[in-house]
Design a protein around this motif. Structure first.
Motif, short mmCIF file in Angstrom:
data_model
loop_
_atom_site.label_atom_id
_atom_site.label_comp_id
_atom_site.label_asym_id
_atom_site.label_seq_id
_atom_site.Cartn_x
_atom_site.Cartn_y
_atom_site.Cartn_z
N GLU A 110 39.27 4.58 23.94
CA GLU A 110 38.88 5.77 24.68
C GLU A 110 38.67 6.95 24.17
N LYS B 211 29.83 3.12 24.59
CA LYS B 211 30.57 3.49 25.73
C LYS B 211 31.34 4.65 26.08
N TYR B 212 32.28 4.92 24.80
CA TYR B 212 33.08 5.88 24.87
C TYR B 212 32.93 6.61 23.74
#
Length: 391
Positions: free
Chosen positions: A356, A279-280
């Motif tokens: 993140e 995802k990040y």
């Protein structure tokens, strides 16, 4: 297409012009000796406790630079003053190395941590090459012998585990011995070297590497080598696995074992795929092999050393085998690492990011981050790129 010449210059320049001067000028304790590692973004000291494994790592780093890059007196002086502090205050007189000291050198935490021993051994081994000092050689040899006697119970009398109920063995010691044995090979007899190397290869590649789990490496196993369905037994640390793979590649080169190198490259690629945050981006710190909630609350952080060690493994894998998968992963990881961990305004790199990729801690060194993974990684990548460019 990657420009390998520019990459070689990038890693070399970052090491010699930014990172090494930061530690040389900001961390040395001119009053009591040794090094401060708790440094803020600009290199100001925010805590003066001294952690033995980080002291040893810095002695090793500056000794290694002196031995392998340039005979700079300021590098050697930096290493020697740290070693003298360690020699005087770092152990109990019998080479049981404390975990931490006050800035003056008074013991704070008992010698429970095996990494205090391993990095003291590395430090005095590398410094003995630079100085030809027999006392430093003896400290390294005696510490190595002490490490070998502690393999079954590294924490000794400070082990908190109740004896006999759940006896687990840890990946970290055979992993570090894979590197340490080559580091102090010049001080050991041939039989000890060969036996230790073979034992480490067996443990890393034949015991902790699990084909039935898709070829990943687990952190802890039952004493008999079987899987443990517990928090510790399910723990996967992708960074540890990736770091160990370039140690194994180095052993493969040393032993002229192409099969070992190829297996290490395959495992590197498996761990990259397994540990990558889809995802990040970046590599997870801790994972649970069954997908359960990990016990470590910091499991999803992105850490400096994990990414730097992976860069080394991928570059070495490409240099030794020509693996296109390795270089594709390297390009992806290089971009992530330099975009997120390099501080564009001050020297040294960030250590701790959130999932993140944003900076979590405004520090350049602390209790766990010192003068080691960033400079060693930059050096290893620089030298591997140098080999690629020669090829």
């Amino acid at each position: 297409m990657l420009d390998y010449n520019n990459l070689e210059k990038l890693y070399k320049t970052e090491l010699l012009e930014n990172v090494v001067p930061f530690w040389l000028f900001k961390s040395q304790d001119k009053e009591f000796g040794g090094y401060f590692t708790c440094l803020d973004r600009e290199g100001n000291v925010f805590d003066t406790d001294k952690f033995i494994w980080l002291q040893g790592r810095q002695v090793w780093l500056f000794s290694m630079l002196y031995n392998k890059v340039e005979k700079k007196q300021e590098w050697l002086d930096c290493a020697i003053q740290g070693a003298e502090f360690l020699k005087k205050y770092g152990h109990d007189g019998n080479y049981n190395w404390y975990f931490s000291l006050t800035k003056e050198g008074k013991p704070l935490i008992e010698p429970y941590n095996i990494f205090s021993y391993t990095f003291a051994c590395m430090a005095f081994g590398q410094l003995s090459l630079a100085t030809k000092n027999n006392e430093y050689s003896e400290i390294a040899i005696k510490t190595f012998q002490k490490i070998l006697t502690k393999r079954e119970n590294p924490k000794g009398k400070w082990n908190k585990a109740y004896p006999g109920t759940r006896q687990l063995k840890s990946f970290s010691l055979p992993m570090i011995l894979s590197n340490l044995t080559l580091e102090i090979e010049h001080l050991l007899d041939k039989e000890t070297i060969e036996r230790t190397m073979e034992e480490c290869i067996h443990e890393v590649m034949g015991v902790f590497l699990r084909p039935e789990l898709g070829g990943i490496i687990v952190e802890n196993l039952n004493a008999d080598g079987t899987l443990s369905d517990t928090f510790d037994g399910r723990l996967v640390n992708p960074g540890h696995g990736l770091e160990s793979m370039w140690f194994i590649m180095d052993l493969g080169v040393r032993l002229n074992r192409k099969d070992l190198i190829e297996k290490a490259v395959k495992t590197t690629l498996t761990l990259m795929e397994y540990g990558w945050d889809k995802k990040y981006g970046g590599i997870f710190y801790f994972m649970d092999r069954k997908g359960f909630p990990p016990q470590h609350l910091e499991w999803d952080q992105k850490l400096w050393w994990v990414h730097i060690e992976a860069l080394i493994a991928l570059l070495k894998g490409y240099q030794l085998t020509g693996s296109e998968e390795c270089i594709a992963w390297f390009e992806k990881l290089h971009e992530y690492t330099w975009n997120h961990f390099k501080d564009s305004e001050h020297p040294e790199w960030w250590g701790y990011l959130n999932r993140e990729g944003k900076v979590l801690l405004d520090l350049k060194g602390g209790k766990w981050k010192g003068c080691f993974h960033v400079p060693r990684g930059l050096f290893q990548c620089w030298k591997t790129l140098e080999q690629i460019n020669k090829q």
